[in-house]
Motif scaffolding. Structure first.
Motif, PDB file in Angstrom:
ATOM      1  N   VAL A  74       0.853  -1.191   0.000  1.00 54.32           N
ATOM      2  CA  VAL A  74       0.000   0.000   0.000  1.00 54.32           C
ATOM      3  C   VAL A  74       0.890   1.243   0.000  1.00 54.32           C
ATOM      4  O   VAL A  74       1.888   1.306   0.727  1.00 54.32           O
ATOM      5  N   VAL A  75       0.518   2.216  -0.828  1.00 56.30           N
ATOM      6  CA  VAL A  75       1.166   3.529  -0.810  1.00 56.30           C
ATOM      7  C   VAL A  75       0.106   4.559  -0.424  1.00 56.30           C
ATOM      8  O   VAL A  75      -0.987   4.558  -0.994  1.00 56.30           O
ATOM      9  N   ILE A  76       0.425   5.409   0.535  1.00 61.56           N
ATOM     10  CA  ILE A  76      -0.496   6.467   0.949  1.00 61.56           C
ATOM     11  C   ILE A  76       0.179   7.813   0.717  1.00 61.56           C
ATOM     12  O   ILE A  76       1.276   8.066   1.229  1.00 61.56           O
ATOM     13  N   GLN A 108       2.924  -4.148   3.982  1.00 61.24           N
ATOM     14  CA  GLN A 108       4.007  -3.247   3.598  1.00 61.24           C
ATOM     15  C   GLN A 108       3.409  -1.917   3.128  1.00 61.24           C
ATOM     16  O   GLN A 108       2.564  -1.885   2.237  1.00 61.24           O
ATOM     17  N   VAL A 109       3.857  -0.813   3.735  1.00 62.17           N
ATOM     18  CA  VAL A 109       3.276   0.502   3.461  1.00 62.17           C
ATOM     19  C   VAL A 109       4.376   1.519   3.177  1.00 62.17           C
ATOM     20  O   VAL A 109       5.371   1.593   3.909  1.00 62.17           O
ATOM     21  N   LEU A 110       4.185   2.291   2.122  1.00 60.81           N
ATOM     22  CA  LEU A 110       5.077   3.406   1.798  1.00 60.81           C
ATOM     23  C   LEU A 110       4.295   4.703   1.958  1.00 60.81           C
ATOM     24  O   LEU A 110       3.176   4.823   1.455  1.00 60.81           O
ATOM     25  N   LEU A 111       4.881   5.672   2.652  1.00 65.36           N
ATOM     26  CA  LEU A 111       4.239   6.962   2.867  1.00 65.36           C
ATOM     27  C   LEU A 111       4.930   8.043   2.050  1.00 65.36           C
ATOM     28  O   LEU A 111       6.160   8.170   2.080  1.00 65.36           O
ATOM     29  N   VAL A 130       2.637   6.508  13.347  1.00 60.43           N
ATOM     30  CA  VAL A 130       2.346   6.011  14.702  1.00 60.43           C
ATOM     31  C   VAL A 130       1.149   5.063  14.714  1.00 60.43           C
ATOM     32  O   VAL A 130       1.281   3.911  15.165  1.00 60.43           O
ATOM     33  N   PRO A 131      -0.035   5.455  14.229  1.00 59.89           N
ATOM     34  CA  PRO A 131      -1.156   4.506  14.260  1.00 59.89           C
ATOM     35  C   PRO A 131      -0.946   3.315  13.340  1.00 59.89           C
ATOM     36  O   PRO A 131      -1.372   2.200  13.655  1.00 59.89           O
ATOM     37  N   LEU A 132      -0.299   3.524  12.183  1.00 62.30           N
ATOM     38  CA  LEU A 132      -0.093   2.415  11.263  1.00 62.30           C
ATOM     39  C   LEU A 132       0.841   1.360  11.864  1.00 62.30           C
ATOM     40  O   LEU A 132       0.574   0.155  11.788  1.00 62.30           O
ATOM     41  N   GLU A 133       1.931   1.800  12.465  1.00 66.74           N
ATOM     42  CA  GLU A 133       2.852   0.850  13.074  1.00 66.74           C
ATOM     43  C   GLU A 133       2.227   0.201  14.307  1.00 66.74           C
ATOM     44  O   GLU A 133       2.471  -0.980  14.585  1.00 66.74           O
ATOM     45  N   HIS A 134       1.417   0.944  15.033  1.00 61.66           N
ATOM     46  CA  HIS A 134       0.695   0.359  16.169  1.00 61.66           C
ATOM     47  C   HIS A 134      -0.208  -0.780  15.711  1.00 61.66           C
ATOM     48  O   HIS A 134      -0.369  -1.778  16.429  1.00 61.66           O
ATOM     49  N   LEU A 135      -0.759  -0.657  14.511  1.00 62.54           N
ATOM     50  CA  LEU A 135      -1.645  -1.690  13.973  1.00 62.54           C
ATOM     51  C   LEU A 135      -0.877  -2.820  13.283  1.00 62.54           C
ATOM     52  O   LEU A 135      -1.485  -3.737  12.745  1.00 62.54           O
ATOM     53  N   GLY A 136       0.435  -2.739  13.307  1.00 57.96           N
ATOM     54  CA  GLY A 136       1.240  -3.831  12.767  1.00 57.96           C
ATOM     55  C   GLY A 136       1.714  -3.652  11.349  1.00 57.96           C
ATOM     56  O   GLY A 136       2.309  -4.561  10.777  1.00 57.96           O
ATOM     57  N   ARG A 138       4.061  -2.617   8.319  1.00 58.55           N
ATOM     58  CA  ARG A 138       5.510  -2.508   8.149  1.00 58.55           C
ATOM     59  C   ARG A 138       5.779  -1.275   7.296  1.00 58.55           C
ATOM     60  O   ARG A 138       5.903  -1.354   6.078  1.00 58.55           O
ATOM     61  N   VAL A 139       5.840  -0.133   7.964  1.00 56.14           N
ATOM     62  CA  VAL A 139       5.993   1.133   7.250  1.00 56.14           C
ATOM     63  C   VAL A 139       7.439   1.288   6.798  1.00 56.14           C
ATOM     64  O   VAL A 139       8.367   1.209   7.614  1.00 56.14           O
TER      65      VAL A 139
END
Length: 210
Positions: A74-76, A108-111, A130-136, A138-139
């Protein structure tokens, strides 16, 4: 590889929507598939526990959850509001996190961000981690922020600064390499522990990501 590319802004002429479109093109160039979307495609009210209890998770949040779940990465592209994450983006994360299983775990997430300011929206990305990593999630460690974005796009949607364009492309390429390795090679999977004192053979700490 299937990549979901979400713009956190649906405003007409949004620089983050333009950046998301550019990233989607870079994803396709690598041979992966990209599914671009705007946050406005997934309407949802402000999170309210009473609304959830009475009506359930709204259709927009469920649809967004399905898109995230279906993608290997995912890319945001998120704007920055008052040096932090925009309310609509955080609200979407909060609603989606209410679905079980919630889709951010191990994703897997790219910001990336774009802003007319000289910091390019980077402070908002740090807040969003912060919330994304809290939810597990992999930013990805490297984030891309485009400063003075109102004057950085060419008519064909590329970046006027060649060096910035090359850095964005290399960031996307490296992120996709990692996401593909995480998808193909199960040996890269790791358990997540909240405390340094946890043993490697200890049960996984109960978290929101579960």
């Amino acid at each position: 590889m299937h990549v979901f590319v979400l713009s956190g802004s649906s405003r007409t002429g949004s620089v983050n929507a333009r950046l998301a479109a550019l990233v989607a093109g870079l994803v396709v160039r690598t041979g992966a598939t990209a599914e671009p979307a705007l946050l406005g495609d997934f309407p949802m009210p402000l999170y309210d526990g009473d609304v959830e209890a009475d009506e359930g998770v709204p259709a927009g949040a469920l649809a967004l959850r399905e898109r995230i779940e279906a993608a290997q990465a995912v890319v945001i592209a998120s704007p920055e509001y008052n040096a932090s994450v925009p309310g609509p983006v955080k609200n979407a994360v909060d609603w989606v996190s209410r679905v079980r299983p919630q889709p951010f775990k191990d994703k897997q997430v790219l910001l990336v961000s774009a802003s007319p300011s000289m910091v390019g929206g980077n402070r908002g990305l740090w807040a969003l981690r912060v919330p994304l990593e809290h939810l597990g999630a992999r930013v990805y460690p490297d984030m891309f922020s485009l400063a003075a974005a109102h004057q950085e796009f060419t008519e064909d949607g590329a970046l006027a600064d060649r060096g910035l364009g090359e850095r964005l492309a290399s960031t996307v390429d490296a992120f996709l390499d990692l996401a593909e390795a995480d998808t193909r090679y199960l040996c890269l999977q790791r358990r997540w522990y909240e405390f340094l004192g946890d043993r490697t053979d200890a049960p996984v700490t109960a978290r929101a990501q579960d």
